[in-house]
Enzyme design. Structure first.
Site, short mmCIF file in Angstrom:
data_model
loop_
_atom_site.label_atom_id
_atom_site.label_comp_id
_atom_site.label_asym_id
_atom_site.label_seq_id
_atom_site.Cartn_x
_atom_site.Cartn_y
_atom_site.Cartn_z
N GLU A 150 -3.71 5.75 1.51
CA GLU A 150 -3.72 4.34 1.88
C GLU A 150 -5.06 4.00 2.53
O GLU A 150 -5.64 4.81 3.24
CB GLU A 150 -2.60 4.03 2.86
N LYS A 205 0.82 -1.22 0.00
CA LYS A 205 0.00 0.00 0.00
C LYS A 205 0.85 1.27 0.00
O LYS A 205 0.60 2.19 -0.78
CB LYS A 205 -0.92 0.02 1.22
N THR A 206 1.83 1.31 0.89
CA THR A 206 2.64 2.53 1.01
C THR A 206 3.40 2.81 -0.27
O THR A 206 3.43 3.95 -0.76
CB THR A 206 3.61 2.40 2.20
#
Length: 464
Positions: free
Chosen positions: A165, A121-122
């Site tokens: 996110e 995600k990051t």
């Protein structure tokens, strides 16, 4: 997008303001004109960056930290019910707002892209933020890691796109209503909140169901959990599904990934045209993240060719195979990997770029519940290294679980043929690793806890 601050967040107080997710929301609110305050357990570069924006940060938790005119107290799931500031808010009748609800409020008047998945995600959110900024779209973004400097995890932009996110760990991503949602993968994790993979699927289905009418789901065509999710959500209203990956059935198909040292050259087939671009971090999984970012950006309206070129400007994010330095011919790299899939992917990526160099890992298991459920798989992943040092479990928000320790990781790694050393004293690690490492080796500090602090200490020891 004109700046706006919800009235309840005009004078907020953040408990744990130095955390990656909390500090980002605090930063955006401050940039929009809110009078932000908060507390954290220690000084940090992130705290310094917040203060530079005019945010009041108290070190240590105390009921007196709450200003008389505080409009809301913002918390994450990591804040315990007995926290003194949280208790004070309850006594005074100050509304308590979960971090995800605060972020959802900030995105309400934007065109949100929400990036979800068990892993990546990051990185994917960062890639989108960097690329859309390079195209001049001036997006707002909230990322769970630092791009290039303390405080770079979030920004208020004047553009209409907001990239964020979407954290599935506590089901808080159910409050978002994105125009474009990305699901990179779906695996069982966060065992304190999910009892089974079926519960994970149901949670992701709920998230997908919150996509705005006519919106787009960008989802992996390769990862089994994502493929299963896709089969479950087909036919939802006006939802448009775009699959990405190496599968011949993918809508955005990766036709080639060519490793080039610590970078990769990726070719994709999109709308009948081949597009090639560079990903400035190593590993097949990062190439897949970049293609998901490409598909999401196109879904929001960015030109594919320009966006592909802009993605090359992404040079990494803190703790995602981040080179911390080199001393005595030894490179020290930091990895946030803490789930077995992430650990194996990062080690395979380093193996692919390291040539004949030895790979040494300092690993710190994260969470007792995760180690109980996945410790054997963590150990198997560590066996990919030439040698590893395993620390005690980093508890984070959890209390110890009787009978659960890092021994389960160590035993599994040894059973898989790994050369493993147990070290219960973190302060002894720099000298230990410096004694193990030789010129040409790569040392990776790995885990989601404070193992990251050891990289500079190992470098200092190597230099001495």
């Amino acid at each position: 997008m004109s700046p706006s601050v919800p009235p309840a967040l005009d004078r907020p107080h953040f408990i744990g303001i130095g955390g990656a997710g909390m500090s980002g929301i605090a930063k955006i609110l401050a940039q929009r004109g809110a009078r932000v305050a908060g507390s954290d357990h220690r000084e940090s570069e992130t705290v310094d960056a917040l203060r530079a924006l005019g945010v009041t940060v108290h070190i240590g938790h105390d009921a007196a930290n709450l200003a008389p005119d505080t409009t809301a107290v913002v918390v994450s799931s990591a804040i315990r019910p007995h926290n003194v500031e949280l208790a004070a808010a309850g006594k005074r009748g100050v509304p308590v707002v979960h971090r995800s609800d605060a972020l959802a409020a900030l995105m309400s008047d934007a065109r949100p892209i929400a990036v979800a998945g068990t892993h990546g995600k990051t990185t994917t959110t960062s890639m989108l933020a960097v690329a859309l900024t390079a195209l001049g779209l001036d997006p707002s973004y909230a990322i769970g890691g630092e791009l290039d400097a303390p405080g770079s995890n979030a920004r208020h932009g004047d553009g209409e796109v907001f990239v964020a996110e979407a954290d599935e760990s506590d089901r808080s991503f159910h409050v978002y209503s994105p125009e474009v949602a990305v699901v990179l993968n779906v695996e069982l994790d966060h065992h304190a909140n999910y009892a089974s993979l079926e519960e994970i699927y149901q949670s992701f289905e709920t998230f997908v169901g919150k996509i705005r009418p006519g919106g787009t789901l960008v989802v992996s065509a390769d990862q089994p959990g994502a493929v299963e999710l896709t089969s479950r959500v087909r036919g939802i209203g006006t939802l448009r599904i775009v699959t990405v990956g190496e599968s011949e059935h993918a809508d955005v198909r990766i036709t080639r990934i060519n490793p080039r040292g610590l970078t990769s050259e990726v070719t994709v087939l999109l709308d009948g045209r081949l597009t090639t671009f560079t990903v400035s971090v190593p590993g097949r999984h990062y190439a897949h993240n970049a293609v998901a970012a490409l598909a999401a950006g196109v879904a929001i309206g960015a030109p594919a060719g320009n966006l592909a070129a802009a993605l090359a400007k992404y040079t990494g994010v803190a703790r995602r195979l981040q080179l911390k330095g080199e001393a005595a011919g030894v490179q020290v790299i930091d990895s946030y990997a803490h789930h077995p899939t992430e650990m194996a992917a990062d080690l395979e990526a380093i193996r692919g770029s390291a040539g004949d160099s030895r790979v040494l890992v300092v690993f710190q298991p994260h969470l007792f519940s995760r180690t109980r459920e996945l410790g054997a798989e963590m150990g198997a992943a560590l066996a990919l290294a030439d040698a590893s040092v395993v620390l005690d479990i980093y508890p984070a928000r959890e209390d110890p679980i009787p009978g659960v320790s890092s021994d389960v990781v160590i035993e599994a790694a040894r059973a898989a043929g790994g050369d493993v050393t147990a070290e219960h004293d973190k302060t002894a690690v720099p000298a230990l690793v410096a004694g193990m490492a030789k010129a040409g080796d790569l040392v990776i500090t790995m885990g989601a806890g404070d193992v990251t602090d050891l990289g500079p200490q190992i470098l200092a020891r190597l230099e001495s």
